[in-house]
Every structure is written in C-alpha cells, then in structure tokens.
Write a protein that holds these residues in place. Sequence first.
Motif, PDB file in Angstrom:
ATOM      1  N   MET A   1       0.846  -1.172   0.000  1.00  0.00           N
ATOM      2  CA  MET A   1       0.000   0.000   0.000  1.00  0.00           C
ATOM      3  C   MET A   1       0.890   1.233   0.000  1.00  0.00           C
ATOM      4  O   MET A   1       1.794   1.355   0.801  1.00  0.00           O
ATOM      5  CB  MET A   1      -0.897  -0.031   1.234  1.00  0.00           C
ATOM      6  N   MET A   2       0.611   2.124  -0.884  1.00  0.00           N
ATOM      7  CA  MET A   2       1.375   3.367  -0.965  1.00  0.00           C
ATOM      8  C   MET A   2       0.521   4.501  -0.407  1.00  0.00           C
ATOM      9  O   MET A   2      -0.587   4.737  -0.842  1.00  0.00           O
ATOM     10  CB  MET A   2       1.747   3.673  -2.407  1.00  0.00           C
ATOM     11  N   SER A   3       1.052   5.161   0.584  1.00  0.00           N
ATOM     12  CA  SER A   3       0.331   6.269   1.188  1.00  0.00           C
ATOM     13  C   SER A   3       1.304   7.422   1.379  1.00  0.00           C
ATOM     14  O   SER A   3       2.270   7.303   2.127  1.00  0.00           O
ATOM     15  CB  SER A   3      -0.260   5.834   2.520  1.00  0.00           C
ATOM     16  N   LEU A   4       1.047   8.495   0.710  1.00  0.00           N
ATOM     17  CA  LEU A   4       1.906   9.675   0.773  1.00  0.00           C
ATOM     18  C   LEU A   4       3.348   9.353   0.399  1.00  0.00           C
ATOM     19  O   LEU A   4       4.290   9.920   0.940  1.00  0.00           O
ATOM     20  CB  LEU A   4       1.851  10.306   2.166  1.00  0.00           C
ATOM     21  N   GLY A   5       3.519   8.387  -0.490  1.00  0.00           N
ATOM     22  CA  GLY A   5       4.848   8.035  -0.953  1.00  0.00           C
ATOM     23  C   GLY A   5       5.582   7.037  -0.075  1.00  0.00           C
ATOM     24  O   GLY A   5       6.728   6.714  -0.336  1.00  0.00           O
ATOM     25  N   PHE A   6       4.951   6.550   0.984  1.00  0.00           N
ATOM     26  CA  PHE A   6       5.579   5.573   1.869  1.00  0.00           C
ATOM     27  C   PHE A   6       4.991   4.196   1.606  1.00  0.00           C
ATOM     28  O   PHE A   6       3.783   4.044   1.460  1.00  0.00           O
ATOM     29  CB  PHE A   6       5.354   5.926   3.341  1.00  0.00           C
ATOM     30  N   ASN A   7       5.844   3.199   1.577  1.00  0.00           N
ATOM     31  CA  ASN A   7       5.383   1.832   1.406  1.00  0.00           C
ATOM     32  C   ASN A   7       5.050   1.260   2.786  1.00  0.00           C
ATOM     33  O   ASN A   7       5.929   1.118   3.632  1.00  0.00           O
ATOM     34  CB  ASN A   7       6.462   0.991   0.723  1.00  0.00           C
ATOM     35  N   ILE A   8       3.783   0.952   3.018  1.00  0.00           N
ATOM     36  CA  ILE A   8       3.325   0.475   4.325  1.00  0.00           C
ATOM     37  C   ILE A   8       2.944  -0.997   4.212  1.00  0.00           C
ATOM     38  O   ILE A   8       2.156  -1.376   3.346  1.00  0.00           O
ATOM     39  CB  ILE A   8       2.114   1.291   4.814  1.00  0.00           C
ATOM     40  N   ASN A   9       3.493  -1.807   5.089  1.00  0.00           N
ATOM     41  CA  ASN A   9       3.137  -3.216   5.151  1.00  0.00           C
ATOM     42  C   ASN A   9       1.902  -3.345   6.047  1.00  0.00           C
ATOM     43  O   ASN A   9       1.991  -3.313   7.271  1.00  0.00           O
ATOM     44  CB  ASN A   9       4.307  -4.027   5.707  1.00  0.00           C
ATOM     45  N   VAL A  10       0.750  -3.500   5.429  1.00  0.00           N
ATOM     46  CA  VAL A  10      -0.511  -3.513   6.157  1.00  0.00           C
ATOM     47  C   VAL A  10      -0.596  -4.730   7.080  1.00  0.00           C
ATOM     48  O   VAL A  10      -1.096  -4.629   8.205  1.00  0.00           O
ATOM     49  CB  VAL A  10      -1.703  -3.482   5.176  1.00  0.00           C
ATOM     50  N   ALA A  11      -0.107  -5.868   6.642  1.00  0.00           N
ATOM     51  CA  ALA A  11      -0.160  -7.074   7.470  1.00  0.00           C
ATOM     52  C   ALA A  11       0.612  -6.871   8.774  1.00  0.00           C
ATOM     53  O   ALA A  11       0.159  -7.284   9.847  1.00  0.00           O
ATOM     54  CB  ALA A  11       0.395  -8.264   6.705  1.00  0.00           C
ATOM     55  N   MET A  12       1.750  -6.220   8.697  1.00  0.00           N
ATOM     56  CA  MET A  12       2.541  -5.981   9.899  1.00  0.00           C
ATOM     57  C   MET A  12       1.830  -4.995  10.827  1.00  0.00           C
ATOM     58  O   MET A  12       1.791  -5.191  12.041  1.00  0.00           O
ATOM     59  CB  MET A  12       3.927  -5.452   9.542  1.00  0.00           C
ATOM     60  N   VAL A  13       1.235  -3.974  10.268  1.00  0.00           N
ATOM     61  CA  VAL A  13       0.520  -2.986  11.079  1.00  0.00           C
ATOM     62  C   VAL A  13      -0.676  -3.630  11.779  1.00  0.00           C
ATOM     63  O   VAL A  13      -0.929  -3.378  12.962  1.00  0.00           O
ATOM     64  CB  VAL A  13       0.077  -1.786  10.205  1.00  0.00           C
TER      65      VAL A  13
END
Length: 102
Positions: A1-13
């Motif tokens: 998932m790209m949010s504001l240019g950051f790659n976020i690992n949703v599963a980890m969150v």
Amino acid sequence: MMSLGFNINVAMVVRIGIGLLFIVIGNFMSQIRQNYFFGVRTPWTLANETVWKKIHRIGGFSFMIEGIILIISSFFIGIIALVLFIAAIGIATFYPTIYSYI
C-alpha cells in the motif's frame, strides 16, 4: 500500500495492532468482576468468586504475553509468523480454560 509516498506493510501494522489489543485486554482482565458476559465463563469460574479472580489474573497475564508474541511475530514473514500467531492465540485462549478445570 502506498500512502503519501511511503510503502506500508498492512499485514505488519494489523498484527501489531492486534498484539496491542491483546495487551490492553490482558491488563483489563484481572480487574473485571464476576459476570455472565465478559471473561472466562466456565461452570467452575461462575460458581466460585475465588476461582474467577485466579483464572482472570492468569488469563490476563497470558493475554499480555500473547500480545508481546504477536508484536514480535509481526516482524517475521511467511510460515514462521503464521505459526507464532496461531500458537500464541491458541495457548492464551486454552490455558486459562484448562486451568479453571484444574
């Protein structure tokens, strides 16, 4: 998932969030009074106030340990994370129930 240019690992969150939720629930479990709606509701805990308090103290501790394990497992990937996740939930759920029988 790209949010504001950051790659976020949703599963980890999500795993970290679930781990924090279990830590909060574990902290709260030792403080609840005997009732029919929330907690480890076995015939043995509902029949005796002392057993209720003892089981929820142990259950709260096991839920907090489970939350810590879930947070740690969020940094692993693949089958190791899945095994840690399922084992932690299984142990934290069944240990207080089995202990209430003993």
